[in-house]
Design an enzyme around this catalytic site. Structure first.
Site, PDB file in Angstrom:
ATOM      1  N   ASP A 142       0.886  -1.042  -0.015  1.00  0.00           N
ATOM      2  CA  ASP A 142       0.004  -0.111  -0.013  1.00  0.00           C
ATOM      3  C   ASP A 142       0.812   1.062   0.082  1.00  0.00           C
ATOM      4  O   ASP A 142       2.201   1.066   0.055  1.00  0.00           O
ATOM      5  CB  ASP A 142      -1.021   0.165   1.144  1.00  0.00           C
TER       6      ASP A 142
HETATM    7  C1  NOJ Z   1      -3.847   3.898  -0.043  1.00  0.00           C
HETATM    8  C2  NOJ Z   1      -5.210   3.047   0.088  1.00  0.00           C
HETATM    9  O1  NOJ Z   1      -5.077   2.554   1.336  1.00  0.00           O
HETATM   10  C3  NOJ Z   1      -5.091   2.264  -1.345  1.00  0.00           C
HETATM   11  O2  NOJ Z   1      -6.382   1.405  -1.096  1.00  0.00           O
HETATM   12  C4  NOJ Z   1      -5.045   3.005  -2.222  1.00  0.00           C
HETATM   13  O3  NOJ Z   1      -5.202   1.901  -3.406  1.00  0.00           O
HETATM   14  C5  NOJ Z   1      -3.811   3.605  -2.461  1.00  0.00           C
HETATM   15  N1  NOJ Z   1      -3.627   4.649  -1.412  1.00  0.00           N
HETATM   16  C6  NOJ Z   1      -3.348   4.435  -3.747  1.00  0.00           C
HETATM   17  O4  NOJ Z   1      -4.286   5.254  -3.886  1.00  0.00           O
END
Ligand code: NOJ
Length: 743
Positions: free
Chosen positions: A284
């Site tokens: 993430d």
């Molecule tokens: C953080 C989020 O937790 C995730 O779900 C997302 O895909 C990414 N950022 C990218 O934006």
């Protein structure tokens, strides 16, 4: 002729054989490519940066350096790059690199792309797998035309805590429902298979247990038994892996003290080991570097080492991999085989997507134009919006409203909102706001010409200003019926949007009370991305519909339901608490040794002395403009043995004045187990359209497979004994039959 013979041969061998052959070819191509790559180029494939125009996290990238790095082959993927022209521009840079390896473009395509659909929790309320799959098909078609190869969806985290803002992105509290919805989304995104121009790679996220953050606070720790993890949180991921989801994303949280990003057990042993998952895992946003503040790595170099050892293949925006992995390999701390494996997984996907044949194949101005403001997609959005609405209360059949009502007043801060209707995961999109149908417009368009629609904002979403109250009260006094539109703003649920107080924000409830004093009949629409607490309204307002955030066509969807063109059939995918003190609250809890007999039983039982145990609205609950009667509930046998099948039948009659859809739900309870079992577990549901006056027989089949659970040693099996079989219209309103099923 030769080609034709080959095709015949392939079909004789079955599709699997064909897939295997083409896969082998890709494997060979990847091996050849890997043999030409330097260590830095291999690590480059594991690096992902965000574009520069908008960010979906705390951005680290410096644009000038990123562009240079792409040209040097030190970047494998970009996220947040918008549109055909921009993706083409980035891809051209990648083609300047030595080996000309194309970039993968990822994006959070979460509840629609150009045409936005209800927020995901609202979609889940439709309990309509066909509609959900179709919405992702449309999202994939639109996004791929804009040059996107990969969505960071579906989020298949189970959410039992409405304080956690990300419940808006999931399918609610139930593992069975969540698993099936996750699979429908993957089918929708990946369409007929990677390589087709309208198919994008899906991503099962966030692996794992992100939804169980302590206190409902986003990014917080998770502490739970492995058994609970296996029973409640992992099944949607396992099913996604088995269904061929192209990628996984790991999660920000630690699980029992080990950050998911560095969790060898979760990623290597389970996902890539036991489940034999062949896709790749992206971290993430920044989660590799964040292991330093977690206190799990002393610096980003150690974080990179731990992450790659654990099986995190791609580094989203933490910059740890490029900075540290080449050196870690040279120092002998990381085996080059791990880098090769990660790069191989990513390159395979690039081949499968056809990017080596044509790196620009997805970025097309022509397709982009066709997929912008596409009328067919909007038409579907309108239908999907209406089918996601949940009717919570309808005293004296106040709804639907007649189109010829002389004067209607729309009051509340959301009545003329535009972009708000998109919901959380679209707010950063460039969009033409004129395309969004406001609630005001939707209602106005459907009211008779001779009727009047009045409007007053009444208050803002989240402040203490009551200066607009007087005007709103005057407006209400002039109306025959008042439609109040209250709730929480679209940016109040979503990532990093945890709330400790999930009541209507600001002075909205005060406004509602003032309007109620006028004595006018009120229909309340609740706009939200999570279950909210609104007891006063629930007890005093005659009609309430939960409208979530419904997307581009919101106003039309809402008007379709208000005026009865569509009979609402949505059911809640999460329990609605009476107050925050009940959280976490979910229908499939254990019984405890001292269960309360009812809400008033407080005599040395598991209860609050100051609050009922049950939710305000239960999981699976939702009304219709018509009434359904359940009768003739039968099971094919009350004594079963071994691998038999139980037939469960129930008749559902539409007794009211409207045709309507009902979600018939099947639950079981395993009365005694090696480990205690939930008081109810959803094991099936059917959404059926029943015409007024008609009766349908609904059939479910249960096999021992449906009775299986994880014991304390993580064995997955069933046990003979007594079971309650329940069918009904919600998790609370069921009929029960007891059976005995021995092994
Ligand atoms: C953080 C989020 O937790 C995730 O779900 C997302 O895909 C990414 N950022 C990218 O934006």
């Amino acid at each position: 002729m030769k080609k034709k013979c080959l095709l015949v041969l392939f079909s004789a061998l079955g599709i699997g054989a064909y897939a295997q052959k083409s896969q082998k070819t890709i494997d060979q191509k990847v091996s050849e490519l890997l043999s030409k790559m330097t260590l830095e180029e291999k690590v480059g494939q594991l690096v992902q940066y965000s574009g520069f125009e908008y960010a979906t996290g705390p951005q680290n990238s410096n644009s000038a350096t990123v562009l240079e790095e792409i040209k040097k082959g030190k970047v494998g993927s970009m996220l947040n790059v918008f549109g055909a022209q921009e993706t083409i521009a980035f891809q051209k840079l990648a083609l300047q690199s030595r080996l000309k390896i194309p970039l993968l473009f990822g994006q959070d395509v979460v509840h629609g792309y150009r045409t936005t659909f209800p927020v995901n929790l609202g979609q889940a309320a439709s309990w309509d797998l066909g509609l959900i799959e179709k919405s992702e098909r449309i999202a994939a078609t639109e996004a791929s035309a804009y040059g996107i190869h990969w969505t960071f969806a579906p989020m298949v985290d189970i959410g039992r805590d409405p304080r956690w803002g990300r419940v808006m992105e999931g399918s609610g509290e139930d593992t069975y429902l969540g698993t099936h919805i996750g699979l429908a989304r993957i089918r929708g995104f990946q369409g007929k298979g990677l390589g087709n121009l309208d198919a994008i790679m899906a991503c099962a996220k966030h692996f794992a247990a992100y939804g169980a953050a302590v206190g409902g606070r986003d990014y917080n720790s998770v502490d739970m038994s492995l058994r609970q993890l296996y029973e409640t949180y992992l099944p949607p991921f396992k099913a996604a892996a088995e269904a061929g989801v192209a990628t996984f994303m790991n999660s920000f949280n630690d699980i029992n003290g080990i950050p998911a990003t560095a969790n060898q057990y979760i990623q290597r042993e389970l996902l890539k080991g036991k489940w034999n998952y062949q896709g790749f895992v992206v971290s993430d946003w920044g989660s590799i570097g964040e292991m330093v503040p977690h206190g799990y790595a002393k610096d980003s170099k150690e974080a990179a080492e731990k992450a790659i050892l654990a099986g995190s293949d791609m580094d989203m925006e933490s910059r740890s991999y490029m900075a540290a992995l080449p050196q870690l390999v040279q120092e002998g701390k990381v085996d080059i085989k791990l880098i090769d494996d990660a790069a191989r997984r990513i390159l395979i996907k690039k081949f499968e997507m056809g990017l080596f044949d044509d790196p620009f194949r997805f970025s097309s101005d022509k397709r982009q134009k066709e997929q912008t403001n596409n009328p067919e997609n909007r038409k579907f959005g309108r239908e999907f919006g209406a089918k996601s609405i949940v009717l919570l209360k309808n005293q004296n059949n106040l709804l639907p409203i007649s189109r010829s009502t002389k004067t209607v007043a729309l009051i509340g801060p959301f009545g003329k909102e535009t972009v708000a209707n998109h919901g959380f995961w679209s707010i950063s999109f460039k969009d033409d706001n004129q395309r969004i149908i406001t609630q005001y417009e939707g209602i106005k368009n459907q009211l008779d010409k001779n009727s009047t629609l009045l409007y007053a904002k009444g208050c803002n979403v989240d402040d203490q200003d009551k200066s607009m109250f007087a005007e709103a009260v005057e407006t209400a006094k002039k109306a025959d019926i008042v439609i109040m539109t209250l709730g929480e703003g679209p940016a109040m649920s979503g990532e990093a949007k945890s709330r400790s107080n999930i009541h209507f924000s600001g002075v909205q409830e005060d406004l509602l009370k003032e309007i109620a004093k006028t004595g006018k009949p009120i229909v309340l629409m609740v706009n939200a991305g999570r279950p909210l607490v609104f007891n006063w309204a629930a007890d005093h307002i005659p009609a309430i519909m939960y409208t979530w955030w419904l997307g581009t066509e919101a106003g039309n969807s809402i008007a379709d339901v208000l005026f009865g063109t569509v009979n609402p059939g949505g059911k809640l995918p999460m329990s609605f608490p009476r107050t925050e003190g009940q959280i976490p609250i979910y229908y499939n809890h254990y019984n405890t040794g001292r269960p309360a007999k009812n809400n008033t039983d407080r005599n040395y039982v598991s209860a609050y002395i100051d609050l009922d145990n049950d939710p305000k609205y239960p999981f699976g609950y939702g009304l219709s403009y018509t009434q359904f009667k359940y009768s003739d509930f039968t099971v094919s046998s009350s004594n079963l043995k071994g691998n038999q099948t139980l037939d469960v039948n129930v008749k559902v009659s539409n007794m009211g004045k409207y045709d309507g859809e009902e979600v018939v739900q099947l639950y079981i309870r395993d009365l005694v187990g090696k480990v205690v079992r939930p008081v109810k577990e959803l094991k099936g549901f059917k959404k059926v359209m029943i015409k007024k006056g008609e009766t349908q027989t609904i059939n479910f089949k249960l096999t021992p497979e449906d009775l299986k659970f994880y014991d304390d040693e993580l064995n997955y099996d069933w046990e003979g004994g007594e079971f309650d079989i329940m069918v009904g219209t919600s998790s609370q309103e069921v009929q029960t039959k007891r059976i005995n099923w021995i092994k």
